[in-house]
Design a protein around this motif. Structure first.
Motif, mmCIF file in Angstrom:
data_model
loop_
_atom_site.group_PDB
_atom_site.id
_atom_site.type_symbol
_atom_site.label_atom_id
_atom_site.label_comp_id
_atom_site.label_asym_id
_atom_site.label_seq_id
_atom_site.Cartn_x
_atom_site.Cartn_y
_atom_site.Cartn_z
ATOM 1 N N ASN A 149 0.830 -1.200 0.000
ATOM 2 C CA ASN A 149 0.000 0.000 0.000
ATOM 3 C C ASN A 149 0.870 1.257 0.000
ATOM 4 O O ASN A 149 0.628 2.193 -0.779
ATOM 5 C CB ASN A 149 -0.912 -0.001 1.221
ATOM 6 C CG ASN A 149 -1.684 1.287 1.368
ATOM 7 O OD1 ASN A 149 -2.560 1.618 0.572
ATOM 8 N ND2 ASN A 149 -1.349 2.064 2.389
ATOM 9 N N ASP A 150 1.881 1.288 0.866
ATOM 10 C CA ASP A 150 2.762 2.460 0.948
ATOM 11 C C ASP A 150 3.501 2.689 -0.365
ATOM 12 O O ASP A 150 3.610 3.823 -0.848
ATOM 13 C CB ASP A 150 3.766 2.283 2.087
ATOM 14 C CG ASP A 150 3.111 2.308 3.455
ATOM 15 O OD1 ASP A 150 1.963 2.784 3.545
ATOM 16 O OD2 ASP A 150 3.741 1.846 4.428
ATOM 17 N N THR A 151 3.998 1.585 -0.947
ATOM 18 C CA THR A 151 4.751 1.690 -2.198
ATOM 19 C C THR A 151 3.852 2.130 -3.341
ATOM 20 O O THR A 151 4.195 3.028 -4.119
ATOM 21 C CB THR A 151 5.403 0.338 -2.545
ATOM 22 O OG1 THR A 151 6.249 -0.076 -1.470
ATOM 23 C CG2 THR A 151 6.232 0.447 -3.821
ATOM 24 N N TYR A 154 2.822 5.768 -3.056
ATOM 25 C CA TYR A 154 3.919 6.679 -3.427
ATOM 26 C C TYR A 154 4.095 6.741 -4.945
ATOM 27 O O TYR A 154 4.148 7.835 -5.526
ATOM 28 C CB TYR A 154 5.215 6.200 -2.776
ATOM 29 C CG TYR A 154 6.433 6.979 -3.233
ATOM 30 C CD1 TYR A 154 6.682 8.267 -2.754
ATOM 31 C CD2 TYR A 154 7.313 6.440 -4.168
ATOM 32 C CE1 TYR A 154 7.784 8.984 -3.180
ATOM 33 C CE2 TYR A 154 8.425 7.158 -4.605
ATOM 34 C CZ TYR A 154 8.653 8.423 -4.108
ATOM 35 O OH TYR A 154 9.744 9.133 -4.547
ATOM 36 N N LEU A 155 4.151 5.578 -5.600
ATOM 37 C CA LEU A 155 4.395 5.544 -7.044
ATOM 38 C C LEU A 155 3.241 6.167 -7.830
ATOM 39 O O LEU A 155 3.461 6.985 -8.737
ATOM 40 C CB LEU A 155 4.625 4.098 -7.502
ATOM 41 C CG LEU A 155 5.894 3.424 -6.945
ATOM 42 C CD1 LEU A 155 5.965 1.967 -7.405
ATOM 43 C CD2 LEU A 155 7.144 4.170 -7.399
ATOM 44 N N PHE A 156 2.020 5.793 -7.494
ATOM 45 C CA PHE A 156 0.861 6.361 -8.194
ATOM 46 C C PHE A 156 0.718 7.849 -7.886
ATOM 47 O O PHE A 156 0.332 8.637 -8.749
ATOM 48 C CB PHE A 156 -0.421 5.619 -7.801
ATOM 49 C CG PHE A 156 -0.644 4.335 -8.548
ATOM 50 C CD1 PHE A 156 -1.485 4.301 -9.641
ATOM 51 C CD2 PHE A 156 0.001 3.174 -8.172
ATOM 52 C CE1 PHE A 156 -1.700 3.122 -10.352
ATOM 53 C CE2 PHE A 156 -0.195 1.984 -8.849
ATOM 54 C CZ PHE A 156 -1.049 1.947 -9.946
ATOM 55 N N TRP A 175 -5.526 11.570 -3.812
ATOM 56 C CA TRP A 175 -6.539 10.525 -4.010
ATOM 57 C C TRP A 175 -6.040 9.477 -4.993
ATOM 58 O O TRP A 175 -6.328 8.287 -4.846
ATOM 59 C CB TRP A 175 -7.835 11.154 -4.519
ATOM 60 C CG TRP A 175 -8.667 11.744 -3.430
ATOM 61 C CD1 TRP A 175 -8.778 13.067 -3.102
ATOM 62 C CD2 TRP A 175 -9.481 11.035 -2.495
ATOM 63 N NE1 TRP A 175 -9.616 13.225 -2.021
ATOM 64 C CE2 TRP A 175 -10.072 12.001 -1.632
ATOM 65 C CE3 TRP A 175 -9.777 9.690 -2.311
ATOM 66 C CZ2 TRP A 175 -10.935 11.637 -0.603
ATOM 67 C CZ3 TRP A 175 -10.638 9.322 -1.275
ATOM 68 C CH2 TRP A 175 -11.202 10.288 -0.448
ATOM 69 N N GLU A 176 -5.294 9.921 -5.986
ATOM 70 C CA GLU A 176 -4.747 8.968 -6.964
ATOM 71 C C GLU A 176 -3.781 8.000 -6.281
ATOM 72 O O GLU A 176 -3.783 6.798 -6.554
ATOM 73 C CB GLU A 176 -4.029 9.719 -8.086
ATOM 74 C CG GLU A 176 -4.943 10.521 -9.001
ATOM 75 C CD GLU A 176 -5.347 11.889 -8.438
ATOM 76 O OE1 GLU A 176 -6.124 12.591 -9.099
ATOM 77 O OE2 GLU A 176 -4.879 12.235 -7.326
ATOM 78 N N GLY A 177 -2.957 8.541 -5.383
ATOM 79 C CA GLY A 177 -2.035 7.694 -4.646
ATOM 80 C C GLY A 177 -2.769 6.736 -3.719
ATOM 81 O O GLY A 177 -2.399 5.569 -3.588
ATOM 82 N N PHE A 183 -5.040 -0.557 -4.848
ATOM 83 C CA PHE A 183 -4.865 -1.482 -5.964
ATOM 84 C C PHE A 183 -3.644 -2.376 -5.749
ATOM 85 O O PHE A 183 -3.716 -3.604 -5.910
ATOM 86 C CB PHE A 183 -4.714 -0.691 -7.275
ATOM 87 C CG PHE A 183 -4.290 -1.546 -8.436
ATOM 88 C CD1 PHE A 183 -5.201 -2.358 -9.087
ATOM 89 C CD2 PHE A 183 -2.961 -1.545 -8.874
ATOM 90 C CE1 PHE A 183 -4.807 -3.162 -10.158
ATOM 91 C CE2 PHE A 183 -2.566 -2.337 -9.936
ATOM 92 C CZ PHE A 183 -3.492 -3.153 -10.575
ATOM 93 N N THR A 184 -2.519 -1.779 -5.364
ATOM 94 C CA THR A 184 -1.286 -2.534 -5.172
ATOM 95 C C THR A 184 -1.413 -3.508 -4.012
ATOM 96 O O THR A 184 -0.972 -4.661 -4.091
ATOM 97 C CB THR A 184 -0.100 -1.579 -4.916
ATOM 98 O OG1 THR A 184 -0.074 -0.580 -5.927
ATOM 99 C CG2 THR A 184 1.220 -2.340 -4.927
#
Length: 267
Positions: A149-151, A154-156, A175-177, A183-184
Motif C-alpha cells: 500500500n505504501d509503495t 507513493y508511485l501512483f 486521491w490517486e495515490g 490497488f497494489t
C-alpha cells in the motif's frame, strides 16, 4: 537516498527474521518496538511542555503486553492484567505530587501513549496467534500488504497525483495515490492467497482493502499529531526514515481492525 535504502533493507531483513525465527523472538521483538514507539511518543509530548508519567507508562506497557502475549506460551491467566489497575490509579496519585498547571493533560497523554503506541502492537501479535498457535503467515501477509500500500501510494501519487487527499495534514498525499495504494495492496493480497491458504482468497482481498484504508488513516493521524507540535520526524533511530513511530504509523490503526475482522470470521 543511499542511507535511506540501506536502512530500509536492514530493517526489512530484521523484520523478516523476527517473523521466521519463532514465537518467542516475534513477541519479544514487537514488545521492544512498542516500547520504542512509546518512548518516542512521550518524548514528542514532552516538547510541548507537558510531562506524561513515563516510568509508570513503561512498566504498564510491559505488563500489559506480557499479560496478553504470555497466555500463548504458559498458563498465564488474563487476571494478571489486573496488575495494571493500581498502576493506572498510580498515575493520578503521582500527579498530585507534581507541580503542574495542566495535571489532567499529563494524565491523559500517559494513557493516550499506551492506547496509541502499545495496544496496536498487542493486536498485531495476537493476529499471529489467532488460530491458537503461532503462525507467521498472517503476520507476514499483513506487512507485505501494508508495504504494498505504501509503495503503490507513493508511485501512483508521484506519477498521477493531482487531487489532494488531506492537504491540511499531509500535503503530498493524493486521491490517486490512495487508490493506487489500494490497488497494489489488493494485488499483493491476491498473490499471497496462493501461498498462504489459511483463509480464502477473498478474505485476503478484504484484509488488503482494510489495511490500505486504515493504514492511510494511521499515517494521517500521526502527521496530524506531529504537525500539531511542529515536529517533522518522531525520532532519529532509523537514518533516512525518522523514528520507529514513523515507520509503524500504518499499523497503529489497521492492526486492531484486522484483528476484529479475523476474529469475526474465525470464531
Amino acid at each position: 537516498m543511499k542511507t535511506r535504502a540501506i536502512t530500509g533493507l536492514i530493517f526489512v531483513l530484521v523484520m523478516l527474521a523476527s517473523l521466521l525465527t519463532g514465537a518467542y523472538v516475534f513477541v519479544g521483538f514487537y514488545m521492544f518496538l512498542s516500547l520504542v514507539c512509546l518512548i518516542e511518543f512521550f518524548t514528542l509530548v514532552k516538547t510541548t511542555g507537558l510531562r506524561p508519567h513515563r516510568t509508570i507508562g513503561y512498566v504498564a506497557a510491559v505488563i500489559l503486553f506480557a499479560s496478553v502475549a504470555g497466555r500463548f506460551f504458559i498458563a498465564f491467566e488474563t487476571k494478571w492484567l489486573l496488575i495494571n489497575i493500581p498502576l493506572f490509579f498510580g498515575i493520578f496519585i503521582r500527579e498530585l505530587y507534581k507541580k503542574s498547571k495542566l495535571p489532567f493533560s499529563n494524565i491523559a497523554y500517559t494513557f493516550l501513549g499506551l492506547i496509541y503506541a502499545v495496544v496496536p502492537f498487542i493486536f498485531y501479535v495476537v493476529i499471529a496467534f489467532i488460530s491458537g498457535s503461532y503462525n507467521f503467515h498472517l503476520a507476514l501477509g499483513f506487512f507485505l500488504m501494508l508495504w504494498a500500500n505504501d509503495t503503490g501510494a507513493y508511485l501512483f501519487g508521484v506519477k498521477l497525483g493531482k487531487h489532494r487527499l488531506f492537504e491540511r495534514h499531509s500535503p503530498k498525499k493524493s486521491w490517486e495515490g490512495f487508490i493506487g495504494g489500494i490497488f497494489t495492496s489488493v494485488l499483493v493480497g491476491y498473490i499471497i492467497s496462493f501461498y498462504f491458504t489459511d483463509y480464502a482468497f477473498y478474505h485476503w482481498l478484504i484484509m488488503a482493502f482494510i489495511i490500505s484504508c486504515f493504514g492511510t488513516l494511521g499515517d494521517l493521524v500521526e502527521s496530524m499529531f506531529k504537525r500539531s507540535i511542529e515536529i517533522k520526524d518522531s525520532g532519529k533511530i532509523l537514518p533516512g526514515h525518522g523514528g520507529v513511530l514513523d515507520r509503524f504509523d500504518g499499523l497503529l490503526l489497521s492492526a486492531p481492525v484486522i484483528f476484529v475482522y479475523l476474529y469475526l470470521i474465525t470464531y
